[in-house]
Enzyme design. Structure first.
Site: not given
Length: 284
Positions: A43, A48, A73, A106
């Site tokens: 994931d 990120y 996401k 998200h």
């Protein structure tokens, strides 16, 4: 690895590997370590900043792409039809893949941040439905959507989300939202399953862990999957990576599940989808 069948017929491992804050070479190595330890779901997310690292880790692992379930996401600053299409293509290129297994919104648009938040979510979803039809995404879903956001999306969606990834851990597991998702055939996926480390030292969890000769982490993760929710623990430590997947050789009793269900608030992030990007004031 136990799998859950999603509402679109695709299968997702019930335990995956979270990569939040895992970047650069450490991120690459942690993905390789996780895949070597038996994880088959990774994931990540655009925000990120590690999609390239995740893609590199997958490639260097030597494991067939078809065996790995990859999630990324759409960040909230890229909501909208055209923006979602562009953001997805950037993520796909960074990952170095031909498709992703699961793509999530998200965070939902909300009334605090959008004059027409329903349209922002609906337009993003329409783009994702088209990308799925093109074969670039296997399953589409959402993250941090409350019932109000889901019900609004249902008004325009041709496809019901396969997954809703939400904050779900001992001390904050959103039982009403969890029940609503299950009633509508949406799989629940847990982020922050260890409550940002706040579960450690909790007397109830320590006692249950001792009884099963397991760690508090393993008890928390087991509790999540016994709620039939998917869980994505994260770690960059090999020992912890291996420990977190070793949760299939014991079972919590109904009484233990209820004890954990009833724990007072622990480790709540303070992040609420109806007011982002603000956080409420919390005391931990």
């Amino acid at each position: 690895m136990k799998e859950i069948v999603l509402n679109d017929g695709n299968k997702i491992p019930i335990v995956g590997f979270g990569t939040y804050k895992s970047t650069e070479q450490e991120g690459v190595q942690s993905v390789k370590n996780a895949l070597a330890a038996g994880y088959r779901m990774i994931d990540t997310a655009a925000i990120y900043g590690n999609e390239e690292d995740v893609g590199k880790g997958i490639k260097e692992s030597g494991i067939d792409r078809k065996e790995i379930f990859v999630t990324t996401k759409l960040w909230r600053e890229n909501l909208g039809y055209e923006q979602a299409k562009k953001a997805f293509e950037i993520s796909l290129k960074k990952l170095g893949l031909n498709y992703v297994d699961l793509y999530l919104i998200h965070w939902p648009a909300n009334a605090k941040n959008y004059t027409d938040w329903q349209k922002a979510n609906a337009d993003s979803w329409r783009a994702m439905e088209e990308l799925q039809a093109e074969g670039k995404i296997k399953s589409i879903g959402v993250s941090n959507f409350w019932q109000e956001h889901l019900e609004a999306l249902f008004q325009t969606a041709n496809i019901i989300p396969a997954v809703n990834q939400i904050e779900f851990h001992p001390g904050y597991w959103q039982p009403e939202l969890t029940a609503f998702c299950k009633q509508n055939g949406i799989a629940v996926e847990s982020w922050s399953p260890l409550a940002r480390g706040k579960v450690f030292g909790n007397e109830v969890l320590v006692a249950i862990a001792k009884k099963h000769n397991k760690s508090v982490s393993q008890v928390c993760l087991r509790w999540v999957i016994q709620h039939e929710a998917i869980v994505i623990p994260k770690s960059t430590t090999l020992e912890r990576i291996e420990e977190n997947i070793n949760i299939f050789d014991f079972e919590l009793s109904k009484d233990e599940i209820q004890q954990i269900d009833k724990l007072p608030e622990i480790g709540f992030s303070g992040e609420l989808p109806n007011i982002w990007p603000d956080r409420i004031n919390i005391k931990n």
